[in-house]
Write a protein that holds these residues in place. Structure first.
Motif, PDB file in Angstrom:
ATOM      1  N   LEU A 106      48.055  37.748  47.315  1.00  0.00           N
ATOM      2  CA  LEU A 106      48.362  39.065  47.863  1.00  0.00           C
ATOM      3  C   LEU A 106      47.357  39.420  48.954  1.00  0.00           C
ATOM      4  O   LEU A 106      46.263  38.850  49.027  1.00  0.00           O
ATOM      5  CB  LEU A 106      48.304  40.118  46.751  1.00  0.00           C
ATOM      6  CG  LEU A 106      49.292  39.925  45.585  1.00  0.00           C
ATOM      7  CD1 LEU A 106      48.910  40.812  44.412  1.00  0.00           C
ATOM      8  CD2 LEU A 106      50.715  40.194  46.033  1.00  0.00           C
ATOM      9  N   LYS A 107      47.722  40.369  49.805  1.00  0.00           N
ATOM     10  CA  LYS A 107      46.808  40.847  50.849  1.00  0.00           C
ATOM     11  C   LYS A 107      45.768  41.767  50.227  1.00  0.00           C
ATOM     12  O   LYS A 107      46.063  42.543  49.320  1.00  0.00           O
ATOM     13  CB  LYS A 107      47.589  41.575  51.943  1.00  0.00           C
ATOM     14  CG  LYS A 107      48.536  40.658  52.706  1.00  0.00           C
ATOM     15  CD  LYS A 107      49.340  41.411  53.750  1.00  0.00           C
ATOM     16  CE  LYS A 107      50.291  40.473  54.485  1.00  0.00           C
ATOM     17  NZ  LYS A 107      51.132  41.187  55.463  1.00  0.00           N
ATOM     18  N   ILE A 108      44.528  41.683  50.738  1.00  0.00           N
ATOM     19  CA  ILE A 108      43.426  42.419  50.125  1.00  0.00           C
ATOM     20  C   ILE A 108      43.079  43.687  50.892  1.00  0.00           C
ATOM     21  O   ILE A 108      43.386  43.831  52.079  1.00  0.00           O
ATOM     22  CB  ILE A 108      42.153  41.548  50.014  1.00  0.00           C
ATOM     23  CG1 ILE A 108      41.689  41.077  51.402  1.00  0.00           C
ATOM     24  CG2 ILE A 108      42.375  40.380  49.091  1.00  0.00           C
ATOM     25  CD1 ILE A 108      40.329  40.410  51.385  1.00  0.00           C
ATOM     26  N   LYS A 109      42.426  44.607  50.184  1.00  0.00           N
ATOM     27  CA  LYS A 109      41.722  45.704  50.819  1.00  0.00           C
ATOM     28  C   LYS A 109      40.351  45.188  51.237  1.00  0.00           C
ATOM     29  O   LYS A 109      39.670  44.525  50.452  1.00  0.00           O
ATOM     30  CB  LYS A 109      41.549  46.876  49.846  1.00  0.00           C
ATOM     31  CG  LYS A 109      42.829  47.559  49.446  1.00  0.00           C
ATOM     32  CD  LYS A 109      42.550  48.666  48.428  1.00  0.00           C
ATOM     33  CE  LYS A 109      43.831  49.359  47.994  1.00  0.00           C
ATOM     34  NZ  LYS A 109      43.566  50.388  46.947  1.00  0.00           N
ATOM     35  N   GLU A 110      39.958  45.474  52.442  1.00  0.00           N
ATOM     36  CA  GLU A 110      38.676  44.974  52.943  1.00  0.00           C
ATOM     37  C   GLU A 110      37.512  45.676  52.251  1.00  0.00           C
ATOM     38  O   GLU A 110      37.587  46.849  51.885  1.00  0.00           O
ATOM     39  CB  GLU A 110      38.580  45.185  54.462  1.00  0.00           C
ATOM     40  CG  GLU A 110      39.626  44.418  55.265  1.00  0.00           C
ATOM     41  CD  GLU A 110      39.423  42.923  55.205  1.00  0.00           C
ATOM     42  OE1 GLU A 110      38.285  42.482  54.961  1.00  0.00           O
ATOM     43  OE2 GLU A 110      40.410  42.174  55.410  1.00  0.00           O
ATOM     44  N   GLY A 111      36.418  44.932  52.054  1.00  0.00           N
ATOM     45  CA  GLY A 111      35.163  45.514  51.610  1.00  0.00           C
ATOM     46  C   GLY A 111      35.016  45.704  50.115  1.00  0.00           C
ATOM     47  O   GLY A 111      34.028  46.305  49.672  1.00  0.00           O
ATOM     48  N   ILE A 112      35.971  45.200  49.320  1.00  0.00           N
ATOM     49  CA  ILE A 112      35.874  45.360  47.871  1.00  0.00           C
ATOM     50  C   ILE A 112      35.372  44.063  47.226  1.00  0.00           C
ATOM     51  O   ILE A 112      34.359  44.057  46.522  1.00  0.00           O
ATOM     52  CB  ILE A 112      37.222  45.760  47.248  1.00  0.00           C
ATOM     53  CG1 ILE A 112      37.805  46.987  47.961  1.00  0.00           C
ATOM     54  CG2 ILE A 112      37.046  46.013  45.755  1.00  0.00           C
ATOM     55  CD1 ILE A 112      36.977  48.235  47.836  1.00  0.00           C
ATOM     56  N   LEU A 113      36.067  42.981  47.474  1.00  0.00           N
ATOM     57  CA  LEU A 113      35.682  41.691  46.923  1.00  0.00           C
ATOM     58  C   LEU A 113      34.664  40.997  47.819  1.00  0.00           C
ATOM     59  O   LEU A 113      34.610  41.242  49.026  1.00  0.00           O
ATOM     60  CB  LEU A 113      36.912  40.788  46.774  1.00  0.00           C
ATOM     61  CG  LEU A 113      38.016  41.262  45.838  1.00  0.00           C
ATOM     62  CD1 LEU A 113      39.190  40.313  45.903  1.00  0.00           C
ATOM     63  CD2 LEU A 113      37.504  41.391  44.407  1.00  0.00           C
ATOM     64  N   SER A 114      33.874  40.139  47.238  1.00  0.00           N
ATOM     65  CA  SER A 114      32.954  39.320  48.018  1.00  0.00           C
ATOM     66  C   SER A 114      33.735  38.420  48.976  1.00  0.00           C
ATOM     67  O   SER A 114      34.709  37.778  48.585  1.00  0.00           O
ATOM     68  CB  SER A 114      32.112  38.450  47.071  1.00  0.00           C
ATOM     69  OG  SER A 114      31.456  37.421  47.779  1.00  0.00           O
ATOM     70  N   ASP A 115      33.299  38.388  50.248  1.00  0.00           N
ATOM     71  CA  ASP A 115      33.928  37.483  51.215  1.00  0.00           C
ATOM     72  C   ASP A 115      33.781  36.029  50.774  1.00  0.00           C
ATOM     73  O   ASP A 115      34.602  35.178  51.129  1.00  0.00           O
ATOM     74  CB  ASP A 115      33.310  37.660  52.598  1.00  0.00           C
ATOM     75  CG  ASP A 115      33.799  38.913  53.297  1.00  0.00           C
ATOM     76  OD1 ASP A 115      34.833  39.471  52.861  1.00  0.00           O
ATOM     77  OD2 ASP A 115      33.171  39.330  54.286  1.00  0.00           O
ATOM     78  N   LYS A 116      32.748  35.755  49.998  1.00  0.00           N
ATOM     79  CA  LYS A 116      32.549  34.389  49.518  1.00  0.00           C
ATOM     80  C   LYS A 116      33.653  33.989  48.542  1.00  0.00           C
ATOM     81  O   LYS A 116      34.059  32.826  48.473  1.00  0.00           O
ATOM     82  CB  LYS A 116      31.180  34.258  48.843  1.00  0.00           C
ATOM     83  CG  LYS A 116      29.996  34.439  49.786  1.00  0.00           C
ATOM     84  CD  LYS A 116      28.685  34.336  49.025  1.00  0.00           C
ATOM     85  CE  LYS A 116      27.487  34.574  49.937  1.00  0.00           C
ATOM     86  NZ  LYS A 116      27.325  33.512  50.926  1.00  0.00           N
ATOM     87  N   ALA A 117      34.157  34.946  47.781  1.00  0.00           N
ATOM     88  CA  ALA A 117      35.222  34.648  46.826  1.00  0.00           C
ATOM     89  C   ALA A 117      36.545  34.357  47.518  1.00  0.00           C
ATOM     90  O   ALA A 117      37.338  33.530  47.051  1.00  0.00           O
ATOM     91  CB  ALA A 117      35.394  35.804  45.844  1.00  0.00           C
ATOM     92  N   THR A 118      36.800  35.025  48.635  1.00  0.00           N
ATOM     93  CA  THR A 118      38.059  34.850  49.366  1.00  0.00           C
ATOM     94  C   THR A 118      37.952  33.828  50.484  1.00  0.00           C
ATOM     95  O   THR A 118      38.943  33.558  51.166  1.00  0.00           O
ATOM     96  CB  THR A 118      38.526  36.183  49.964  1.00  0.00           C
ATOM     97  OG1 THR A 118      37.544  36.653  50.900  1.00  0.00           O
ATOM     98  CG2 THR A 118      38.730  37.228  48.880  1.00  0.00           C
ATOM     99  N   ALA A 119      36.766  33.246  50.679  1.00  0.00           N
ATOM    100  CA  ALA A 119      36.522  32.295  51.766  1.00  0.00           C
ATOM    101  C   ALA A 119      36.871  32.887  53.126  1.00  0.00           C
ATOM    102  O   ALA A 119      37.301  32.191  54.041  1.00  0.00           O
ATOM    103  CB  ALA A 119      37.292  30.999  51.530  1.00  0.00           C
ATOM    104  N   GLY A 120      36.696  34.209  53.244  1.00  0.00           N
ATOM    105  CA  GLY A 120      36.923  34.877  54.519  1.00  0.00           C
ATOM    106  C   GLY A 120      38.376  35.109  54.860  1.00  0.00           C
ATOM    107  O   GLY A 120      38.690  35.576  55.959  1.00  0.00           O
TER     108      GLY A 120
END
Length: 347
Positions: A106-120
């Motif tokens: 799914l598409k994410i809301k920015e700034g909630i999850l670690s960018d490292k978890a989503t690989a950017g």
């Protein structure tokens, strides 16, 4: 680092208040990593909002940082915190298959999850595991938990706590031992960000089952093309590999047996991966049955354990029979092809 092991009986009531679960949840809230059982394989969990915790996951596994992580939740309303939208088809699939072995992109809301978890990436894979111990731990810690398989990167995924210890003892804070997993291969990963959902990784929820709910479902070409940026785990790099080189064999039992004989004459210790129906058909140094062809689910459940057993048997080379690509066989062949690095011998 000392790796604690919290043994938990998944059949006990009120698991969320179990002292072992409470202790493990506290460790997760301290941004340490903890292995946990799911219905598929053991996952290596860390706070998906925290860069430090996610970095510890990658470090323990030796995992490439451009390989995104799946986020595990215990309540559907947790999606509202970090997901931008849940399309109608995704909602239908959630109602049908959660909790269960289906990860939805799914598409994410920015700034909630670690960018490292989503690989950017601007998307994230989310699932709700169908395991009482995992759900209790997720509820107790109150966090979205990033959790790839709890093994050294590239090696067979763990289906018992002992498998996790073999790979990660001394590298992680703890393991919640909830007994052997059931499904045995990782979840199906389905991209629901487009009108027609796309399978990014085959798993226990099959294409046929998905199409019964939402109509047409496609299979992404990145499953076989490695030059594309991964949207989900399992789409890049060699995975699931035993220590010895593994070759898939498309041919008769007699053809595979001749391959065994040729390698034995070279002085090699040879292993064969087969099923219960054919275990007596081969004369090799090690012949291991991986479930039964009559019930492909048993092949999936046994696969990683059998690959690890070849390591214990210290074989020099492994030949594996092929399986049907239909139903859960698609997931079985996907894992075997990655374990073999796509090495195939045809009669």
């Amino acid at each position: 680092m000392k790796t604690n092991v919290w043994k938990v009986d998944k059949y006990v009531d009120n698991l969320e208040s179990n002292p072992q679960i409470v202790d493990a949840a506290q460790v997760l809230r301290q941004n340490e990593v903890v292995a946990l059982p799911t219905e598929t394989v053991y996952g290596l969990g860390g706070n998906a909002k925290n860069d430090e915790a996610v970095s510890k996951i990658f470090a323990a596994k030796g995992r490439p940082v451009d390989n995104p992580l799946i986020i595990h939740i215990a309540e559907q309303n947790q999606l509202n915190e970090f997901v931008a939208e849940v399309p109608r088809k995704a909602s239908l699939l959630i109602e049908t298959f959660w909790p269960g072995p289906l990860t939805i992109i799914l598409k994410i809301k920015e700034g909630i999850l670690s960018d490292k978890a989503t690989a950017g990436l601007g998307t994230v894979g989310v699932r709700m595991p169908d395991h009482p111990v995992a759900l209790a731990l997720l509820k107790a810690c109150g966090l979205p938990i990033a959790a790839p398989s709890a093994n050294s990167s590239g090696k067979p995924s763990p289906t018992t706590a002992q498998h996790v210890l073999e790979d990660l003892e001394g590298k992680i804070a703890g393991i919640v031992d909830g007994g052997p997993t059931g499904v045995g291969v990782e979840s199906t990963v389905l991209d629901c960000t487009e009108d027609i959902p796309v399978i990014l990784r085959p798993g226990a929820v099959t294409k046929e089952q998905l199409e019964e709910v939402v109509g047409e479902v496609r299979v992404d070409r990145a499953l076989t093309e490695t030059d594309l940026k991964p949207k989900a785990p399992g789409m890049k790099y060699q995975h699931y590999a035993p220590n010895a080189p593994l070759y898939l064999v498309a041919g008769s039992h007699a053809f595979l047996q001749q391959l065994v004989k040729d390698k034995q004459q070279e002085g090699l210790r040879v292993g064969v991966l087969t099923t219960e129906e054919s275990v007596n058909d081969y004369q090799a140094d090690v012949v291991l049955a991986c479930g039964t062809r009559a019930e492909p689910e048993t092949v999936a459940a046994s696969l990683y354990g059998v690959l690890r057993n070849f390591n214990h048997e210290k074989v020099d080379i492994i030949f594996s029979e092929m399986f049907s690509n239909s139903g859960v066989g698609h997931a079985i062949m996907n894992r075997l092809q990655k374990a073999a690095g796509n090495k195939l011998i045809q009669e």
